[in-house]
Design a protein around this motif. Structure first.
Motif, PDB file in Angstrom:
ATOM      1  N   LYS A  39      32.132  -2.893  -2.396  1.00  0.00           N
ATOM      2  CA  LYS A  39      33.222  -4.130  -2.233  1.00  0.00           C
ATOM      3  C   LYS A  39      33.145  -4.025  -0.844  1.00  0.00           C
ATOM      4  N   GLN A  40      33.646  -2.860   0.107  1.00  0.00           N
ATOM      5  CA  GLN A  40      34.132  -2.720   1.682  1.00  0.00           C
ATOM      6  C   GLN A  40      33.305  -3.574   2.015  1.00  0.00           C
ATOM      7  N   ILE A  41      31.943  -3.174   2.110  1.00  0.00           N
ATOM      8  CA  ILE A  41      30.419  -3.774   2.355  1.00  0.00           C
ATOM      9  C   ILE A  41      30.696  -4.609   2.824  1.00  0.00           C
ATOM     10  N   GLN A  42      30.591  -5.873   1.015  1.00  0.00           N
ATOM     11  CA  GLN A  42      29.828  -6.798   0.670  1.00  0.00           C
ATOM     12  C   GLN A  42      31.078  -7.904   1.246  1.00  0.00           C
ATOM     13  N   GLU A  43      32.147  -7.452   1.687  1.00  0.00           N
ATOM     14  CA  GLU A  43      33.136  -8.121   2.458  1.00  0.00           C
ATOM     15  C   GLU A  43      33.098  -8.309   4.129  1.00  0.00           C
ATOM     16  N   THR A  44      32.663  -7.183   4.341  1.00  0.00           N
ATOM     17  CA  THR A  44      32.525  -7.713   5.406  1.00  0.00           C
ATOM     18  C   THR A  44      30.999  -7.845   6.041  1.00  0.00           C
ATOM     19  N   LEU A  45      30.003  -8.246   5.181  1.00  0.00           N
ATOM     20  CA  LEU A  45      29.011  -9.032   5.256  1.00  0.00           C
ATOM     21  C   LEU A  45      29.465 -10.334   4.903  1.00  0.00           C
ATOM     22  N   GLU A  70      36.146 -12.219  -3.910  1.00  0.00           N
ATOM     23  CA  GLU A  70      34.441 -11.804  -3.618  1.00  0.00           C
ATOM     24  C   GLU A  70      33.047 -11.990  -3.947  1.00  0.00           C
ATOM     25  N   VAL A  71      33.547 -12.984  -5.895  1.00  0.00           N
ATOM     26  CA  VAL A  71      31.714 -14.164  -4.926  1.00  0.00           C
ATOM     27  C   VAL A  71      31.721 -14.840  -4.339  1.00  0.00           C
ATOM     28  N   ILE A  72      32.460 -15.194  -3.927  1.00  0.00           N
ATOM     29  CA  ILE A  72      32.722 -16.937  -2.744  1.00  0.00           C
ATOM     30  C   ILE A  72      31.805 -15.981  -1.887  1.00  0.00           C
ATOM     31  N   LEU A  73      32.003 -14.821  -1.143  1.00  0.00           N
ATOM     32  CA  LEU A  73      31.934 -14.396  -0.337  1.00  0.00           C
ATOM     33  C   LEU A  73      30.258 -13.383   0.110  1.00  0.00           C
ATOM     34  N   LYS A  74      29.944 -13.325  -1.201  1.00  0.00           N
ATOM     35  CA  LYS A  74      28.145 -12.800  -1.396  1.00  0.00           C
ATOM     36  C   LYS A  74      28.137 -13.793  -1.792  1.00  0.00           C
ATOM     37  N   ALA A  75      28.127 -14.558  -2.362  1.00  0.00           N
ATOM     38  CA  ALA A  75      27.061 -16.039  -2.448  1.00  0.00           C
ATOM     39  C   ALA A  75      26.987 -16.563  -1.179  1.00  0.00           C
ATOM     40  N   ILE A  76      27.893 -16.169  -0.026  1.00  0.00           N
ATOM     41  CA  ILE A  76      27.687 -17.490   1.434  1.00  0.00           C
ATOM     42  C   ILE A  76      26.629 -16.449   1.341  1.00  0.00           C
ATOM     43  N   PRO A 134       0.928  -1.138  -0.097  1.00  0.00           N
ATOM     44  CA  PRO A 134      -0.273   0.216   0.147  1.00  0.00           C
ATOM     45  C   PRO A 134       0.933   1.051   0.083  1.00  0.00           C
ATOM     46  N   TYR A 135       2.086   1.204  -0.026  1.00  0.00           N
ATOM     47  CA  TYR A 135       3.244   2.165   0.006  1.00  0.00           C
ATOM     48  C   TYR A 135       3.152   3.479  -1.515  1.00  0.00           C
ATOM     49  N   GLU A 136       3.577   4.395  -0.977  1.00  0.00           N
ATOM     50  CA  GLU A 136       4.272   5.147  -2.243  1.00  0.00           C
ATOM     51  C   GLU A 136       5.644   5.406  -1.992  1.00  0.00           C
ATOM     52  N   VAL A 137       6.290   5.671  -0.432  1.00  0.00           N
ATOM     53  CA  VAL A 137       7.449   6.221  -0.427  1.00  0.00           C
ATOM     54  C   VAL A 137       7.544   4.807   0.790  1.00  0.00           C
ATOM     55  N   TRP A 138       9.576   5.079   0.250  1.00  0.00           N
ATOM     56  CA  TRP A 138      10.161   4.018   1.732  1.00  0.00           C
ATOM     57  C   TRP A 138      11.152   5.126   2.274  1.00  0.00           C
ATOM     58  N   VAL A 139      11.616   5.117   3.160  1.00  0.00           N
ATOM     59  CA  VAL A 139      12.468   5.812   3.703  1.00  0.00           C
ATOM     60  C   VAL A 139      12.913   5.122   5.123  1.00  0.00           C
ATOM     61  N   PRO A 140      14.063   4.183   3.770  1.00  0.00           N
ATOM     62  CA  PRO A 140      14.809   3.117   5.174  1.00  0.00           C
ATOM     63  C   PRO A 140      15.941   4.373   5.908  1.00  0.00           C
ATOM     64  N   ASP A 141      16.803   3.330   6.829  1.00  0.00           N
ATOM     65  CA  ASP A 141      18.210   4.592   7.576  1.00  0.00           C
ATOM     66  C   ASP A 141      18.767   4.711   6.512  1.00  0.00           C
ATOM     67  N   SER A 142      19.293   3.146   5.241  1.00  0.00           N
ATOM     68  CA  SER A 142      20.271   3.583   4.810  1.00  0.00           C
ATOM     69  C   SER A 142      20.164   3.124   3.391  1.00  0.00           C
ATOM     70  N   ASP A 143      20.845   3.754   2.608  1.00  0.00           N
ATOM     71  CA  ASP A 143      21.109   3.228   1.144  1.00  0.00           C
ATOM     72  C   ASP A 143      21.333   2.331   0.512  1.00  0.00           C
ATOM     73  N   LEU A 144      22.282   1.401   1.524  1.00  0.00           N
ATOM     74  CA  LEU A 144      22.518  -0.143   1.706  1.00  0.00           C
ATOM     75  C   LEU A 144      21.093  -0.809   1.395  1.00  0.00           C
ATOM     76  N   TRP A 145      20.649   0.069   1.747  1.00  0.00           N
ATOM     77  CA  TRP A 145      19.217  -1.733   1.204  1.00  0.00           C
ATOM     78  C   TRP A 145      18.452  -1.382   0.274  1.00  0.00           C
TER      79      TRP A 145
END
Length: 594
Positions: free
Chosen positions: A370-376, A579-585, A119-130
């Motif tokens: 890349k740093q964000i994905q590797e950290t995750l 990088e791909v392995i970490l992202k896929a895991i 039902p929503y027109e607008v989303w305001v998450p806390d970060s561009d990451l989402w």
């Protein structure tokens, strides 16, 4: 990840007749409550609670539904009340803005799963990451980012007794130094929200990693792993719950309770709100690390803009404009947010627990995707130790040169696999297979190193990690060898399922540069059918398949991998494998958890 329904707080059927010029892609189940498992927080505002408009607006207001992060929802509700009370108009029509509070990670998960904003027109998450996570699903029309409405730095907050021990307010630390203080014995009990579900937790952990790597030294990787391990023992599901773990006062009962944290990863805005109601001994004092603080940046995104009427999309943008005007910025500042490009409002830093002696204005070097994905990825395999069998193609084509590198594909692949190994701890388990055609009698595959704990001492005195490094280095392309992909994949999957270890992330990683070339093997359809039949929800083993170079078929690999809950990927340069392995895991672990 399961399928989910989002709540619908008003009937779209009646509104659609005059405002929606066309059918929606798909109907969302209508509900007046928030569904457990998707919506983890209650609606901040319900339609029946709104004050009526004046007579000249009542029959002509444009209804806009906004779903926002829990920390932002109260401020947006106040802004909506201001727009209502002052009859702020869009194209001559008043705006009826309704705000619902929703955890950003859960709404992002919903959008990725359903592809429909409800039902929503607008989303305001806390970060561009989402927003970036949702955009990866490939539907450009689902989200239309239009800017950011506020920000708040991510810091480390401590109760006064702990802060004074570390020299607050005059002494400053880097992120790596603060993390080091928290990992040295029981000097500082540090809590955080789950980096897999919290932008605050993820950005802070990524900054610790970047800080440690910049400082250099052989101990950098060890400190990153130690920080992740430590946080994993004291992690909370959400930012709000992390704050609830803090010692409430300076009594021995609270300060000495091992379950009570003395410090927490927290945003400045959350500390501002916490300090407004906490007793003096429970108020936070903030360290703003001297190598810069990452920020929550609150993007404002239109949801499924093509579905919206012109009046709705223009009203949604008018509401965003209001937030950037003097009154809107005042409302945001009253809730502890920074606005515009100027210094924070007077008193904000002090009320949040900061000090003039702390470097509150320097954001430092921006974290890369890349740093964000590797950290995750590191976080995922830290929280849930991994058990991974790596299956490497050694067919003759692996001797071909990698464009731009002047080195054979096999040599670059070997180096990349060794680099990937460095991201895993000694508690993780790894094994190695190689495959081509007819490597072991009639078999296309051969197990080189049985899967075992990386820190385990083997018979000759070397660790499993050292044994694998030697095995990687010894891999060589088989002259005239073809690619026996199908039989190998099935055999590796059966073995991994048979030796599955509970409470670990079990997976098979297949690295190949070509399509199946064994005429005597099972067919692709038979392989997929058998894999689907072997899948056991109680013993999940996703296949992560990586096509290296132009000869691999990502579509085929993705089809095979998805039969097991895994994924297929394509890289032109084998150096991209870690990088791909970490992202896929990370993706597979999140899907399994969901």
């Amino acid at each position: 990840m399961g399928r989910h329904n989002m709540p619908d707080r008003r009937s779209r059927a009646s509104a659609a007749g005059s405002q929606r010029p066309g059918p929606r892609r798909r109907m969302v189940a209508i509900s007046t409550v928030l569904v457990v498992g998707v919506v983890g927080t209650a609606a901040y505002a319900v339609g029946g609670d709104w004050l009526p408009f004046a007579d000249n607006c009542a029959d002509d207001a444009v209804r806009i539904d906004v779903v926002a992060a829990p920390d932002m929802a109260p401020a947006l509700t106040d802004a909506a009340d201001y727009a209502r009370d002052n009859e702020i108009v869009s194209d001559g029509r008043c705006m009826d803005v309704r705000v619902t509070s929703q955890d950003s990670s859960k709404f992002a998960e919903y959008l990725r799963s359903e592809g429909d904003p409800g039902p929503y027109e607008v989303w305001v998450p806390d970060s561009d990451l989402w927003v970036e996570q949702v955009q990866l699903r490939g539907e450009e029309s689902l989200l239309t980012p239009t800017g950011n409405i506020a920000s708040t730095p991510v810091t480390m907050g401590m109760v006064p007794t702990a802060a004074k021990k570390l020299g607050w307010p005059k002494k400053t630390y880097s992120w790596a130094e603060l993390a080091g203080a928290a990992t040295q014995g029981d000097q500082l009990r540090l809590g955080a929200a789950d980096p897999a579900r919290s932008a605050t937790g993820l950005l802070a952990l990524a900054k610790v990693s970047a800080s440690a790597q910049k400082a250099g030294g052989a101990e950098a990787e060890a400190q990153i792993a130690a920080t992740a391990k430590m946080l994993a023992q004291r992690v909370s599901p959400t930012d709000a719950q992390a704050l609830e773990t803090l010692a409430r006062d300076d009594s021995g009962t609270e300060q000495g309770n091992p379950k009570r944290n003395q410090a927490v990863i927290v945003s400045e805005q959350a500390a501002f709100q916490h300090n407004a109601s906490a007793a003096d001994a429970g108020k936070l004092e903030l360290f703003y690390p001297k190598d810069g603080t990452p920020e929550l940046d609150y993007p404002y995104a239109l949801l499924d803009e093509p579905r919206q009427s012109t009046d709705e999309s223009r009203a949604a943008l008018r509401f965003m404009t209001l937030l950037g005007e003097e009154q809107g910025e005042r409302i945001l500042a009253e809730h502890g947010f920074r606005t515009g490009r100027n210094a924070p409002a007077g008193g904000l830093v002090k009320a949040a627990g900061g000090s003039e002696a702390q470097p509150v204005a320097d954001t430092g070097e921006e974290l890369t995707p890349k740093q964000i994905q590797e950290t995750l990825g590191v976080w995922t395999i830290t929280v849930q130790s991994a058990r991974i069998s790596v299956v490497v193609d050694v067919s003759g084509s692996m001797a071909e040169l990698v464009p731009g590198r002047g080195a054979p594909r096999m040599e670059v692949t070997k180096a990349s696999l060794a680099a990937a190994l460095d991201t895993f701890t000694n508690e993780d388990e790894f094994g190695l297979w190689e495959f081509s055609t007819l490597l072991d009698g009639k078999r296309d595959y051969r197990e080189l190193v049985p899967t075992d704990r990386l820190g385990k001492q083997t018979g000759n005195g070397a660790t499993q990690r050292e044994r694998l490094r030697a095995a990687f280095a010894a891999l060589q392309p088989v002259p005239n060898g073809a690619t026996g992909l199908y039989d190998t994949t099935l055999a590796a999957y059966k073995q991994a399922q048979k030796t599955h270890v509970a409470d670990k992330f079990n997976a098979v990683v297949v690295v190949t540069d070509g399509e199946n070339q064994d005429p005597g093997s099972i067919s692709r359809s038979a392989l997929i059918s058998q894999l689907e039949g072997l899948v056991d929800p109680d013993r999940p083993v996703p296949i992560i398949a990586v096509a290296v170079g132009p000869g691999g078929d990502q579509h085929e690999l993705d089809e095979i991998a998805k039969a097991t809950g895994g994924s297929g990927h394509q890289v032109e340069d084998p150096a991209q494998i870690p990088e791909v392995i970490l992202k896929a895991i990370t993706a597979a672990a999140q899907a399994a958890a969901g």
